[in-house]
Design a protein around this motif. Structure first.
Motif, PDB file in Angstrom:
ATOM      1  N   ILE A  79      11.557 -17.558  -8.148  1.00 52.96           N
ATOM      2  CA  ILE A  79      10.534 -17.990  -7.199  1.00 52.96           C
ATOM      3  C   ILE A  79      10.561 -17.092  -5.963  1.00 52.96           C
ATOM      4  CG2 ILE A  79       9.967 -19.816  -5.557  1.00 52.96           C
ATOM      5  CD1 ILE A  79      10.338 -21.811  -7.697  1.00 52.96           C
ATOM      6  N   GLY A  80      11.770 -16.794  -5.474  1.00 56.21           N
ATOM      7  CA  GLY A  80      11.888 -15.884  -4.340  1.00 56.21           C
ATOM      8  C   GLY A  80      11.312 -14.518  -4.668  1.00 56.21           C
ATOM      9  N   TYR A  81      11.592 -14.035  -5.864  1.00 56.95           N
ATOM     10  CA  TYR A  81      11.072 -12.740  -6.300  1.00 56.95           C
ATOM     11  C   TYR A  81       9.548 -12.730  -6.374  1.00 56.95           C
ATOM     12  CZ  TYR A  81       9.330  -9.654  -9.992  1.00 56.95           C
ATOM     13  OH  TYR A  81       8.579  -8.794 -10.734  1.00 56.95           O
ATOM     14  N   GLN A  82       8.979 -13.751  -7.020  1.00 56.63           N
ATOM     15  CA  GLN A  82       7.522 -13.799  -7.207  1.00 56.63           C
ATOM     16  C   GLN A  82       6.803 -13.826  -5.868  1.00 56.63           C
ATOM     17  OE1 GLN A  82       5.938 -13.614 -10.096  1.00 56.63           O
ATOM     18  NE2 GLN A  82       7.088 -14.608 -11.724  1.00 56.63           N
ATOM     19  N   ILE A  83       7.276 -14.648  -4.955  1.00 58.00           N
ATOM     20  CA  ILE A  83       6.600 -14.787  -3.662  1.00 58.00           C
ATOM     21  C   ILE A  83       6.768 -13.524  -2.821  1.00 58.00           C
ATOM     22  CG2 ILE A  83       6.609 -16.061  -1.481  1.00 58.00           C
ATOM     23  CD1 ILE A  83       7.168 -18.595  -3.110  1.00 58.00           C
ATOM     24  N   ALA A  84       7.976 -12.940  -2.805  1.00 59.91           N
ATOM     25  CA  ALA A  84       8.191 -11.708  -2.039  1.00 59.91           C
ATOM     26  C   ALA A  84       7.353 -10.568  -2.599  1.00 59.91           C
ATOM     27  CB  ALA A  84       9.676 -11.333  -2.057  1.00 59.91           C
ATOM     28  N   ASP A  85       7.275 -10.489  -3.915  1.00 58.65           N
ATOM     29  CA  ASP A  85       6.504  -9.420  -4.534  1.00 58.65           C
ATOM     30  C   ASP A  85       5.012  -9.558  -4.220  1.00 58.65           C
ATOM     31  OD1 ASP A  85       6.923  -7.227  -6.883  1.00 58.65           O
ATOM     32  OD2 ASP A  85       4.956  -8.167  -7.029  1.00 58.65           O
ATOM     33  N   LEU A  86       4.486 -10.752  -4.383  1.00 55.03           N
ATOM     34  CA  LEU A  86       3.071 -10.968  -4.078  1.00 55.03           C
ATOM     35  C   LEU A  86       2.785 -10.776  -2.595  1.00 55.03           C
ATOM     36  CD1 LEU A  86       2.366 -13.986  -6.439  1.00 55.03           C
ATOM     37  CD2 LEU A  86       1.059 -11.857  -6.405  1.00 55.03           C
ATOM     38  N   ALA A  87       3.766 -11.051  -1.741  1.00 56.62           N
ATOM     39  CA  ALA A  87       3.561 -10.919  -0.292  1.00 56.62           C
ATOM     40  C   ALA A  87       3.473  -9.465   0.155  1.00 56.62           C
ATOM     41  CB  ALA A  87       4.688 -11.629   0.459  1.00 56.62           C
ATOM     42  N   PHE A  88       4.172  -8.547  -0.522  1.00 60.84           N
ATOM     43  CA  PHE A  88       4.109  -7.160  -0.053  1.00 60.84           C
ATOM     44  C   PHE A  88       2.842  -6.445  -0.516  1.00 60.84           C
ATOM     45  CE2 PHE A  88       6.704  -5.802  -3.933  1.00 60.84           C
ATOM     46  CZ  PHE A  88       5.830  -4.844  -4.416  1.00 60.84           C
ATOM     47  N   LEU A  89       2.208  -6.933  -1.573  1.00 63.00           N
ATOM     48  CA  LEU A  89       1.022  -6.259  -2.101  1.00 63.00           C
ATOM     49  C   LEU A  89      -0.140  -6.215  -1.103  1.00 63.00           C
ATOM     50  CD1 LEU A  89       1.160  -7.567  -5.779  1.00 63.00           C
ATOM     51  CD2 LEU A  89       1.473  -5.197  -5.031  1.00 63.00           C
ATOM     52  N   PRO A  90      -0.481  -7.314  -0.406  1.00 63.80           N
ATOM     53  CA  PRO A  90      -1.580  -7.230   0.565  1.00 63.80           C
ATOM     54  C   PRO A  90      -1.294  -6.258   1.708  1.00 63.80           C
ATOM     55  CG  PRO A  90      -1.052  -9.518   0.078  1.00 63.80           C
ATOM     56  CD  PRO A  90       0.031  -8.685  -0.520  1.00 63.80           C
ATOM     57  N   LEU A  91      -0.024  -6.122   2.115  1.00 63.68           N
ATOM     58  CA  LEU A  91       0.307  -5.254   3.236  1.00 63.68           C
ATOM     59  C   LEU A  91       0.025  -3.791   2.920  1.00 63.68           C
ATOM     60  CD1 LEU A  91       3.617  -6.869   4.564  1.00 63.68           C
ATOM     61  CD2 LEU A  91       1.260  -7.264   5.304  1.00 63.68           C
ATOM     62  N   PHE A  92       0.455  -3.345   1.739  1.00 67.83           N
ATOM     63  CA  PHE A  92       0.177  -1.948   1.421  1.00 67.83           C
ATOM     64  C   PHE A  92      -1.284  -1.746   1.051  1.00 67.83           C
ATOM     65  CE2 PHE A  92       0.650   2.321  -0.144  1.00 67.83           C
ATOM     66  CZ  PHE A  92       1.657   2.822   0.641  1.00 67.83           C
ATOM     67  N   PHE A  93      -1.918  -2.768   0.525  1.00 70.23           N
ATOM     68  CA  PHE A  93      -3.364  -2.691   0.253  1.00 70.23           C
ATOM     69  C   PHE A  93      -4.105  -2.420   1.564  1.00 70.23           C
ATOM     70  CE2 PHE A  93      -7.598  -4.567  -0.213  1.00 70.23           C
ATOM     71  CZ  PHE A  93      -8.020  -4.009  -1.413  1.00 70.23           C
ATOM     72  N   VAL A  94      -3.721  -3.115   2.619  1.00 66.41           N
ATOM     73  CA  VAL A  94      -4.349  -2.921   3.927  1.00 66.41           C
ATOM     74  C   VAL A  94      -4.086  -1.499   4.437  1.00 66.41           C
ATOM     75  CG1 VAL A  94      -4.336  -3.620   6.349  1.00 66.41           C
ATOM     76  CG2 VAL A  94      -4.293  -5.354   4.554  1.00 66.41           C
ATOM     77  N   ILE A  95      -2.843  -1.014   4.259  1.00 64.71           N
ATOM     78  CA  ILE A  95      -2.516   0.351   4.686  1.00 64.71           C
ATOM     79  C   ILE A  95      -3.438   1.351   3.991  1.00 64.71           C
ATOM     80  CG2 ILE A  95      -0.770   2.175   4.565  1.00 64.71           C
ATOM     81  CD1 ILE A  95       1.352  -0.005   4.937  1.00 64.71           C
ATOM     82  N   LEU A  96      -3.612   1.186   2.687  1.00 64.07           N
ATOM     83  CA  LEU A  96      -4.482   2.090   1.937  1.00 64.07           C
ATOM     84  C   LEU A  96      -5.917   2.034   2.450  1.00 64.07           C
ATOM     85  CD1 LEU A  96      -3.324   1.708  -1.784  1.00 64.07           C
ATOM     86  CD2 LEU A  96      -3.113   3.724  -0.332  1.00 64.07           C
ATOM     87  N   VAL A  97      -6.417   0.826   2.690  1.00 65.62           N
ATOM     88  CA  VAL A  97      -7.789   0.670   3.177  1.00 65.62           C
ATOM     89  C   VAL A  97      -7.944   1.348   4.542  1.00 65.62           C
ATOM     90  CG1 VAL A  97      -9.504  -0.985   4.023  1.00 65.62           C
ATOM     91  CG2 VAL A  97      -8.277  -1.438   1.884  1.00 65.62           C
ATOM     92  N   GLN A  98      -7.046   1.042   5.469  1.00 72.69           N
ATOM     93  CA  GLN A  98      -7.148   1.577   6.827  1.00 72.69           C
ATOM     94  C   GLN A  98      -7.090   3.098   6.858  1.00 72.69           C
ATOM     95  OE1 GLN A  98      -4.046  -0.355   9.119  1.00 72.69           O
ATOM     96  NE2 GLN A  98      -5.425  -1.962   9.813  1.00 72.69           N
ATOM     97  N   TYR A  99      -6.056   3.658   6.240  1.00 73.08           N
ATOM     98  CA  TYR A  99      -5.866   5.100   6.338  1.00 73.08           C
ATOM     99  C   TYR A  99      -6.845   5.873   5.459  1.00 73.08           C
ATOM    100  CZ  TYR A  99      -1.797   4.514   9.274  1.00 73.08           C
ATOM    101  OH  TYR A  99      -0.968   4.209  10.337  1.00 73.08           O
ATOM    102  N   SER A 100      -7.283   5.272   4.349  1.00 69.36           N
ATOM    103  CA  SER A 100      -8.280   5.937   3.508  1.00 69.36           C
ATOM    104  C   SER A 100      -9.620   6.017   4.224  1.00 69.36           C
ATOM    105  CB  SER A 100      -8.435   5.191   2.174  1.00 69.36           C
ATOM    106  OG  SER A 100      -7.234   5.215   1.441  1.00 69.36           O
ATOM    107  N   LEU A 101     -10.018   4.939   4.877  1.00 71.96           N
ATOM    108  CA  LEU A 101     -11.267   4.956   5.645  1.00 71.96           C
ATOM    109  C   LEU A 101     -11.200   5.984   6.769  1.00 71.96           C
ATOM    110  CD1 LEU A 101     -12.187   1.154   5.933  1.00 71.96           C
ATOM    111  CD2 LEU A 101     -13.471   2.922   4.724  1.00 71.96           C
TER     112      LEU A 101
END
Length: 474
Positions: free
Chosen positions: A106-128
């Motif tokens: 459970i700790g793994y699943q939640i931590a893994d899903l939690a980091f995905l939006p953060l790098f997604f945002v990084i990609l969106v911001q810096y790509s734009l």
């Protein structure tokens, strides 16, 4: 439908749909969870420690994963359960270690899903900013993160088939498009190609840096075992799960090595500090080497890969929580209710999504987007490796007498465990701030989890005894 005396669990509102998923849907559940195009994030973080030797980090991670899928494959021949590793360990080593493994998951699943939006945002911001000159306001990251989370939660809400149909189409497109880009970079690089990147030569701290980079290389593979949670929905699961696991690991592993090599060579192995600091080095390098259109293409697939991975991980997480809560020990059985038409455990979906959303936003706010991503990815990797060490160490217990094979059930899993232990040790020594916070957080959750297992054993002895024993396929 009952197993080992478990009762009152045959009602249709707690059963997933059997034989609903064929082999290739199961394969691309695993491939999409590993997010092939999102390897850019793992290379970026891994290169901070391994430098130009980061391809070696991916080779080590691939070998370790190949060794560890031996144990998972052997387990899948015996157990088909939506709880995946939780049920595997419960049936082989008993309820205490099984429930403890489940809580780590459970700790793994939640931590893994939690980091995905953060790098997604990084990609969106810096790509734009890099491709269009658009600078988003400071607060925009929260909006982008929330919108993305809602978007990739919709397919799992609708059911497993729509999600996996999407995963097959876009997962295959990711591998083909980015594989072609990697080969093109290798060809254009010409005399810069060298096998020296597969040695510690370019690592700032030698082999230790390579193994520390291996943490993020292993992060690329996170999700390969998500196929185990489809054990109650796959066709002929005791054959399909193991074969799909091998197929998705080979596809992902060979792609990761190819891509990490190509983009290290293209950037320059002696100049990887600039690669790390670029945050979207894949886009920058592709534009410099291949042009604007390929850069736009790789950016699209990188963003789509996070979307695809997130919905695949969500499917896995909610099925895991479904199988775990169905046993009514730590979490109430009501969470395991499935929706009549979609077959989706929607209560489990709500709990998983709300939990990781709060964690993701909190980490992004406190540590910033990139460091929040790095810390969460490290925590997720530690949990994942610990769980796989437990799985590797217990697989021999489920095979008896002449069925037991020393090489397959003991030696190969032990080799994988030793490699994983070395990678975990690299997060602790030498001490590196703020990375050291990750193993501390993992240790705290492990101690809390152990306390919960003792509580369950004392207060719910019957449910405790039957942990992991029930499956709708039994």
């Amino acid at each position: 439908m009952l197993h080992h005396g478990v009762c009152n669990m045959t009602t249709s509102d707690t059963e997933l749909k059997h034989n609903a998923i064929g082999f290739w849907r199961v394969v691309f559940q695993g491939v999409s969870s590993t997010a092939p195009a999102a390897i850019v994030a793992s290379i970026t973080a891994g290169s901070a420690y391994a430098g130009g030797s980061v391809p070696l980090s991916f080779v080590i991670a691939f070998i370790a994963v190949l060794f560890t899928i031996v144990a998972i494959h052997q387990y899948s021949k015996k157990v088909s359960h939506a709880g995946g590793y939780y049920a595997y360990v419960s049936r082989s080593a008993g309820p205490f270690l099984g429930i403890f493994t489940g809580l780590l998951l459970i700790g793994y699943q939640i931590a893994d899903l939690a980091f995905l939006p953060l790098f997604f945002v990084i990609l969106v911001q810096y790509s734009l900013q890099y491709l269009a000159g658009v600078v988003l306001p400071t607060y925009a990251w929260v909006i982008v993160a929330l919108v993305s989370i809602v978007a990739w939660s919709i397919p799992p809400y609708l059911g497993i088939k729509p999600s996996l149909n999407y995963s097959i189409v876009f997962g295959l497109a990711e591998v083909i498009a980015l594989g072609a880009a990697a080969i093109a970079v290798i060809i254009v690089s010409g005399p810069q190609n060298t096998v020296s990147v597969f040695t510690p030569q370019y690592s700032p701290t030698g082999i230790n840096g390579v193994f520390l980079g291996g943490i993020f290389a292993v992060t690329s593979f996170l999700g390969y075992g998500s196929v185990t949670t489809l054990g109650e929905e796959a066709e002929n699961p005791k054959k399909t799960i193991g074969r799909a696991l091998l197929a998705d690991t080979l596809i992902a592993g060979l792609f990761f090595i190819l891509f990490s090599y190509a983009y290290t060579i293209g950037w320059g192995p002696a100049n990887m500090s600039g690669f790390t600091n670029a945050l979207i080095p894949g886009t920058i390098e592709t534009r410099q080497v291949l042009g604007l259109v390929p850069a736009l293409l790789i950016t699209f697939f990188a963003l789509e890969s996070f979307f695809n991975s997130s919905l695949s991980f969500t499917n896995s997480a909610i099925r895991y929580l479904y199988g775990f809560s169905r046993d009514n020990h730590v979490f109430p059985r009501s969470i395991s209710k499935v929706h009549e038409s979609s077959g989706s455990p929607r209560k489990a979906l709500l709990i998983i999504v709300s939990s990781y959303t709060v964690l993701s936003l909190a980490m992004g706010y406190v540590f910033g987007l990139f460091m929040g991503f790095v810390l969460l990815a490290t925590v997720a990797t530690i949990f994942s490796l610990t769980v796989h060490i437990i799985v590797n160490s217990t697989v021999s217990f489920i095979y008896k007498g002449s069925e037991k094979n020393i090489l397959v059930h003991i030696v190969l899993p032990a080799v994988a465990s030793l490699m994983f232990l070395f990678i975990i040790f690299s997060t602790v020594y030498p001490v590196s701030y703020p990375i050291v916070y990750a193993p501390i957080a993992a240790l705290v959750w492990a101690l809390v989890s152990m306390g919960m297992v003792f509580t369950v054993r004392a207060r719910k002895p019957e449910e405790y005894k039957n942990a992991g024993m029930y499956s709708t396929t039994d």
